[in-house]
Every structure is written in C-alpha cells, then in structure tokens.
Design a protein around this motif. Structure first.
Motif, PDB file in Angstrom:
ATOM      1  N   LYS A  45       0.813  -1.222   0.000  1.00 39.56           N
ATOM      2  CA  LYS A  45       0.000   0.000   0.000  1.00 39.56           C
ATOM      3  C   LYS A  45       0.843   1.267   0.000  1.00 39.56           C
ATOM      4  N   SER A 140      -8.182  -1.227   3.300  1.00 37.55           N
ATOM      5  CA  SER A 140      -8.762  -1.084   1.963  1.00 37.55           C
ATOM      6  C   SER A 140      -7.669  -1.330   0.926  1.00 37.55           C
ATOM      7  N   SER A 148     -10.499   4.217  -2.536  1.00 39.16           N
ATOM      8  CA  SER A 148     -10.685   2.803  -2.191  1.00 39.16           C
ATOM      9  C   SER A 148     -11.230   2.046  -3.394  1.00 39.16           C
ATOM     10  N   HIS A 234      -7.395  11.962   1.989  1.00 39.40           N
ATOM     11  CA  HIS A 234      -7.658  10.527   1.860  1.00 39.40           C
ATOM     12  C   HIS A 234      -8.615  10.306   0.706  1.00 39.40           C
TER      13      HIS A 234
END
Ligand code: TXA
Ligand code: MG
Length: 340
Positions: A45, A140, A148, A234
């Motif tokens: 990630k 996620s 996401s 985000h």
C-alpha cells in the motif's frame, strides 16, 4: 471448498497477500498473526507503519481471542450489526501484533458481510486449527491515500502485481468503508464514532439505548488513537477536486471555464450539463446508491483528463455524514502525485 478459496487460503498460510471483496470496499488481506505477512500489506500500500489495521474475523465468537475486557455494549453492537459494516475498537489481547495495532493497546475488529470474505475467513480458520488464532488483517485495497477499490478491476488498477490473488466478488454493495466505533476512551460518556459509515451514529445509539454517541470533535482534548482515515487527505483522485453547493455550481463552472480549465462534474440537483464540460455525472438522490457508486464515479471522473473535478455537496443530514466525510477528504488530498 471452492478452488479459488483453497488457493487463497494456501497463499495466506504462506504469508502472502490476497485481495478479498467485502460489502464495504475490497480489502488487502494477510494473516494477522504473521508479522512478515502484515509487513507485506504496508509495503504493497505504501502505508506508514504506525497506521493500525482492522482484523477481520469469521464470526463474533472469535472476538475474545483478540480483545479483552469487552464491554457489554460492544457485544450488543456485534450482535446487532455483525456480519456487517461496523468496526469495533477494543482493548487488545497481549498477543496481537504491534504491527497490526500500530503499537497501540487497542485492536480494530470486524466481521464482514460478503459470502466470499466469510467463506475465506471460515476456511482460513479451519486450516489454522482450533488452537491457532485466525484473523485477516485487511486495510482497503488501494495505494495509501488514494480512492478505495470497490471492484476487482479497481484493485488490479491500484495494486497490480503487488497482490498475487484478487478474489472477484463483484462490485461492493455498500461502497464506503465501515463505521468505526471506539470503546477505548474511558472518559467518554458513550463509545465514540471515529469514522462515520453506512451504519449511522443514530442507529448505534438506538441499539445501545442512549440518545447520542460521542464524536471525535467532542473528545478532541483526549488523546486520539491513530486512524488512517482521520488523515485529512484521503480517498483522493489525482485531479484536483472541489466541493461546491448546488446553488453555486453554475457560477463555479463559469469561473473555471473562463480560467481555461477543463472540467468534470458530479452533480446532484443540476441534472443537465449547463456548460461544455469533459464529463457530467448526475449522482443518485438516495444516499445508499450515492455511496455505492461514489468511488467508482471518482475513478471515472479522475480518468476524464480534466483539470478540475467539481462535486455538488450532498445534503447535511446525519445519513449523508459518511459520504460527505469521504468527499471532504477526497477534496483535501486531491491533485497530488503518487510517490510523495
Ligand atoms: O470497511 C472497512 O473497514 C474496510 C474493509 C476492507 O473492511 N477496511 C478499511 O481499512 O477501511 P483501512 O485500513 O483502510 O481503514 C481502517 C481504519 C484506519 O483508519 C485505521 O487507522 C483504523 O481503522 N483503525 C484500525 N485499528 C485501529 C485502532 N486500534 N485504533 C484506532 N483506529 C484503528
Ligand atoms: Mg483505507
């Protein structure tokens, strides 16, 4: 056992990553008891190591293997909403890896409501045997800070060869991440909402028989646990994104066009394209469909090659809180490059 689930279990047992569908968003799963496997999540990630991960369980009976001093109210919520889009933050059992909890003394737990995720969790538990802990740490399945993934294709676009297997469970039903409820705040009058989601604070308060839940804002003076979703930026597209009230949309579009910008628009009340834009989407008027479509829409708008995405702000009622939260964070983190 289905051959794909068997392959997924074998990979997980070998410390590898598997992307799994859940009802909220796709998760990037690893054996939560294996530090090497958990480290792979952070590497894939590009996520900072101190951000804790949610541990996914096969059922509520597994709760006490991961958490201790579980309050009655937490059990009531688990009984009411699991399997489902609710994460409980509880005092961790000492064996829970620091890499999973971000070094905090709490752990986030949830039982997801997707047949493939549940089959995977049950088979993984069986393969590990009764004496071993079986939980899947799964954030996620997107690169850190980005949008996401709500389909298997989104996961592949985000993570590519970083994940050896993507279980395809179709598009996610809910479409935004679980509601996170924190039981670790001893001075809070009620458990508090760390991240709004499909299950609203009012719905939770009703189950607990209280009038309202404490929120992050009310407990701002108390040391907050680290929540990656609480980073202001985000869920963000690469294209700059701005939120605009419906009555200001036409003006904002005119100003942007006058400045020579190419636009992509996600409208709600304004149903037809009023000016030459590259893309014009009309979002659903009901919150469930809006949330279900949200991340896929943001991906499409991001791919429109626009200079700016304008999003008409949703209503301000409680049921829209989670959607508004995601849009505000998307706006905040938008327009940045990946490898920063
Ligand atoms: O719906 C969901 O929750 C999805 C699916 C895959 O289950 N998962 C998800 O994971 O959204 P992630 O890592 O993207 O977001 C989980 C959030 C993060 O903001 C993390 O900081 C917070 O949960 N979290 C996890 N453990 C925590 C803890 N012990 N204390 C406070 N926050 C925690
Ligand atoms: Mg996330």
């Amino acid at each position: 056992m289905n051959a794909e689930i068997a392959r997924a279990v074998a990979l997980l047992r070998a410390g590898e990553l598997v992307a799994m569908p859940t009802e909220t968003v796709y998760g990037l799963a690893a054996d939560a008891a294996n530090p090497v496997a958990v480290a792979r999540i952070f590497a894939a990630k590009g996520r900072p190591a101190d951000h804790p991960l949610i541990v996914h369980l096969a059922d509520a009976q597994a709760l006490d293997a991961w958490a201790q001093d579980v309050p009655l109210a937490a059990r009531q919520l688990a009984a009411a909403f699991w399997p489902g889009p609710l994460t409980l933050i509880l005092k961790r059992q000492p064996h829970v890896l620091d890499a999973v909890t971000g070094g905090q003394d709490t752990v986030g737990l949830r039982v997801p409501n997707h047949p493939l995720a549940l089959a995977l969790l049950h088979e993984f538990s069986k393969a590990k045997g009764a004496t071993q802990l079986a939980g899947l740490a799964a954030p996620s399945a997107n690169r850190y800070g980005r949008i996401s993934a709500t389909s298997a294709d989104d996961v592949r676009a985000e993570l590519g060869a970083r994940v050896p297997l993507v279980l395809d469970g179709g598009p996610c039903e809910v479409g935004i991440e679980s509601t996170i409820i924190d039981f670790s705040c001893v001075t809070c009058p009620t458990p508090r909402v760390l991240r709004p989601g499909f299950i609203t604070a009012n719905a939770i308060a009703r189950v607990l028989g209280v009038t309202a839940l404490a929120s992050k804002a009310e407990s701002a003076d108390i040391a907050m646990p680290r929540v990656a979703g609480s980073d202001t930026a985000h869920y963000a597209p690469h294209t700059p994104l701005r939120l605009v009230a419906g009555h200001q949309l036409a003006g904002a579009i005119n100003d942007a066009l006058a400045a020579g910008l190419r636009l992509a628009v996600l409208a709600r009340s304004v149903k037809t394209m009023t000016a030459p834009c590259l893309a014009w989407h009309v979002a659903a008027s009901d919150v469930g469909t809006y949330a279900h479509d949200l991340y896929a829409r943001l991906r499409v708008l991001d791919a429109a090659d626009a200079d700016l995405i304008l999003v008409e702000t949703p209503p301000t009622t409680d049921e829209w809180l989670a959607v508004t939260d995601r849009l505000q964070r998307a706006a905040c983190g938008s327009g940045e490059n990946d490898e920063t």
